[in-house]
Design a protein around this motif. Sequence first.
Motif, PDB file in Angstrom:
ATOM      1  N   SER A 247      -6.268  12.284   8.492  1.00  0.00           N
ATOM      2  CA  SER A 247      -5.645  12.465   7.625  1.00  0.00           C
ATOM      3  C   SER A 247      -5.778  11.504   6.417  1.00  0.00           C
ATOM      4  N   GLY A 248      -5.621  11.913   5.367  1.00  0.00           N
ATOM      5  CA  GLY A 248      -5.715  11.045   4.048  1.00  0.00           C
ATOM      6  C   GLY A 248      -4.945  11.566   2.936  1.00  0.00           C
ATOM      7  N   TYR A 249      -4.762  10.790   1.888  1.00  0.00           N
ATOM      8  CA  TYR A 249      -4.093  11.627   0.734  1.00  0.00           C
ATOM      9  C   TYR A 249      -4.234  10.590  -0.569  1.00  0.00           C
ATOM     10  N   LYS A 250      -4.783  11.088  -1.622  1.00  0.00           N
ATOM     11  CA  LYS A 250      -4.706  10.255  -3.029  1.00  0.00           C
ATOM     12  C   LYS A 250      -4.427  11.458  -3.957  1.00  0.00           C
ATOM     13  N   THR A 251      -3.581  10.640  -4.778  1.00  0.00           N
ATOM     14  CA  THR A 251      -3.333  11.424  -6.070  1.00  0.00           C
ATOM     15  C   THR A 251      -2.689  10.630  -7.214  1.00  0.00           C
ATOM     16  N   ASP A 252      -3.197  10.977  -8.516  1.00  0.00           N
ATOM     17  CA  ASP A 252      -3.013  10.391  -9.733  1.00  0.00           C
ATOM     18  C   ASP A 252      -2.363  11.478 -10.367  1.00  0.00           C
ATOM     19  N   TRP A 253      -0.860  11.106 -10.770  1.00  0.00           N
ATOM     20  CA  TRP A 253       0.005  12.032 -11.380  1.00  0.00           C
ATOM     21  C   TRP A 253       0.486  11.563 -12.674  1.00  0.00           C
ATOM     22  N   LYS A 254       0.543  12.064 -13.645  1.00  0.00           N
ATOM     23  CA  LYS A 254       0.760  11.584 -14.976  1.00  0.00           C
ATOM     24  C   LYS A 254       1.672  12.757 -15.905  1.00  0.00           C
ATOM     25  N   ASP A 255       2.678  12.425 -16.670  1.00  0.00           N
ATOM     26  CA  ASP A 255       3.175  13.142 -17.439  1.00  0.00           C
ATOM     27  C   ASP A 255       3.872  12.353 -18.796  1.00  0.00           C
ATOM     28  N   THR A 256       3.836  13.279 -20.081  1.00  0.00           N
ATOM     29  CA  THR A 256       4.054  12.479 -21.291  1.00  0.00           C
ATOM     30  C   THR A 256       4.827  13.501 -22.067  1.00  0.00           C
ATOM     31  N   THR A 257       5.974  12.637 -22.464  1.00  0.00           N
ATOM     32  CA  THR A 257       7.099  13.617 -23.369  1.00  0.00           C
ATOM     33  C   THR A 257       7.069  13.078 -24.612  1.00  0.00           C
ATOM     34  N   ASP A 258       7.947  13.279 -25.528  1.00  0.00           N
ATOM     35  CA  ASP A 258       8.104  12.701 -26.876  1.00  0.00           C
ATOM     36  C   ASP A 258       8.078  11.158 -27.000  1.00  0.00           C
ATOM     37  N   GLU A 259       8.959  10.660 -26.002  1.00  0.00           N
ATOM     38  CA  GLU A 259       9.158   9.212 -25.879  1.00  0.00           C
ATOM     39  C   GLU A 259       8.858   8.470 -24.592  1.00  0.00           C
ATOM     40  N   VAL A 260       8.216   9.209 -23.665  1.00  0.00           N
ATOM     41  CA  VAL A 260       8.012   8.762 -22.386  1.00  0.00           C
ATOM     42  C   VAL A 260       6.538   9.082 -21.935  1.00  0.00           C
ATOM     43  N   THR A 261       6.180   8.283 -21.319  1.00  0.00           N
ATOM     44  CA  THR A 261       4.495   8.114 -20.658  1.00  0.00           C
ATOM     45  C   THR A 261       4.922   7.776 -19.235  1.00  0.00           C
ATOM     46  N   ALA A 262       4.640   8.513 -18.159  1.00  0.00           N
ATOM     47  CA  ALA A 262       4.934   8.259 -16.766  1.00  0.00           C
ATOM     48  C   ALA A 262       3.664   8.470 -16.025  1.00  0.00           C
ATOM     49  N   SER A 263       3.656   7.599 -15.188  1.00  0.00           N
ATOM     50  CA  SER A 263       2.456   7.752 -14.107  1.00  0.00           C
ATOM     51  C   SER A 263       2.675   7.384 -12.872  1.00  0.00           C
ATOM     52  N   TYR A 264       2.299   8.047 -11.799  1.00  0.00           N
ATOM     53  CA  TYR A 264       2.554   7.773 -10.264  1.00  0.00           C
ATOM     54  C   TYR A 264       1.265   7.896  -9.638  1.00  0.00           C
ATOM     55  N   ASN A 265       0.757   6.956  -8.900  1.00  0.00           N
ATOM     56  CA  ASN A 265      -0.378   7.066  -8.017  1.00  0.00           C
ATOM     57  C   ASN A 265      -0.113   6.527  -6.627  1.00  0.00           C
TER      58      ASN A 265
ATOM     59  N   GLY B 125      -2.326   2.819   9.763  1.00  0.00           N
ATOM     60  CA  GLY B 125      -2.125   3.583   8.771  1.00  0.00           C
ATOM     61  C   GLY B 125      -1.575   2.675   7.433  1.00  0.00           C
ATOM     62  N   ASP B 126      -2.115   2.987   6.295  1.00  0.00           N
ATOM     63  CA  ASP B 126      -1.704   2.151   5.112  1.00  0.00           C
ATOM     64  C   ASP B 126      -1.401   3.042   4.107  1.00  0.00           C
ATOM     65  N   MET B 127      -0.598   2.668   3.303  1.00  0.00           N
ATOM     66  CA  MET B 127      -0.047   3.328   2.005  1.00  0.00           C
ATOM     67  C   MET B 127      -0.004   2.433   0.698  1.00  0.00           C
ATOM     68  N   GLU B 128      -0.332   2.827  -0.360  1.00  0.00           N
ATOM     69  CA  GLU B 128      -0.226   2.157  -1.671  1.00  0.00           C
ATOM     70  C   GLU B 128       0.444   3.041  -2.503  1.00  0.00           C
ATOM     71  N   LYS B 129       1.405   2.570  -3.473  1.00  0.00           N
ATOM     72  CA  LYS B 129       1.970   3.244  -4.544  1.00  0.00           C
ATOM     73  C   LYS B 129       2.030   2.420  -5.563  1.00  0.00           C
ATOM     74  N   HIS B 130       1.969   2.878  -6.928  1.00  0.00           N
ATOM     75  CA  HIS B 130       2.338   2.323  -7.975  1.00  0.00           C
ATOM     76  C   HIS B 130       2.798   3.249  -9.163  1.00  0.00           C
ATOM     77  N   ALA B 131       3.958   2.944  -9.909  1.00  0.00           N
ATOM     78  CA  ALA B 131       4.490   3.539 -10.694  1.00  0.00           C
ATOM     79  C   ALA B 131       4.567   2.890 -11.934  1.00  0.00           C
ATOM     80  N   ARG B 132       4.658   3.497 -13.173  1.00  0.00           N
ATOM     81  CA  ARG B 132       4.678   2.972 -14.296  1.00  0.00           C
ATOM     82  C   ARG B 132       5.282   4.041 -15.365  1.00  0.00           C
ATOM     83  N   LYS B 133       6.236   3.405 -16.161  1.00  0.00           N
ATOM     84  CA  LYS B 133       6.686   4.180 -17.287  1.00  0.00           C
ATOM     85  C   LYS B 133       6.830   3.332 -18.433  1.00  0.00           C
ATOM     86  N   ASP B 134       6.355   3.890 -19.529  1.00  0.00           N
ATOM     87  CA  ASP B 134       6.382   3.216 -20.977  1.00  0.00           C
ATOM     88  C   ASP B 134       7.436   4.304 -21.879  1.00  0.00           C
TER      89      ASP B 134
END
Length: 257
Positions: free
Chosen positions: A158-176, A207-216
Amino acid sequence: MRKKCLVATVFLCIATSSAMAGGYEGPGLGAKGIGMGGASIGLADEWTAIYWNPAGLAQLQGKGVGMDVSRLCIDGSDGNGVANPKLIFGPTPPINQMNQDQEDVFYRPYAGTVGLTNEPAAFSSTGGSVSSDVWLPAIGGYAQVGNYHLGYGAYAPSGYKTDWKDTTDEVTASYNIKMATKVYNISVAKSLSSGVSAGIGLNVIGGDMEKHARKDVTGTNSYTYESDGTCDGNSLEWQAGMLFKPSSICQIGLVYR
């Protein structure tokens, strides 16, 4: 033309309280085995027997190798799945509504403070979708040594990879997120009598997992939030199986994993 009747039976734990899930598992190994579903436990007549039923190795003569590559594609909707709960510094101690058990990755430190940022309580991307596209390779082989039949292989169940991103009026967020599991197997089987064989296998699972979250966040009180996380681990798994051929048109496979 005669058609073989394949009966696959999977042993369940007698004491259900001690049963443990195998959530890291994918749909199986090899195009033939996956296409047959669980019925491949009662056939196991190729190198992928190291996965389906190690007892099936006793059917294989001489030496052989094989490989397989699967592509796992996942498409889904994020909905309101990425929470952005409150963290208010006014009281002592601060009111923290983050839920670590649910693995919330964002928080709103200025929620409820008049005149400051107006962040959403949960994100919902404009596109409303997330996707994952990973390749799962596998390779293995078998060899006959005297009365014993050996099997070996390495594969990614098994494996999984996703690049998620959302943008509102004042916020840009991403989760990988990236996740991968790897299995290294060695198995041995032996024919016990005419039409009856048994086998056992040992898996080393990694097994190994990496996560990265950022919010501007922009606006009155702009700030940047960033979080990284990694984890990995290893464990052992064993499986035992038997294969019965009561007639030329019927095979029965039993596996305990």
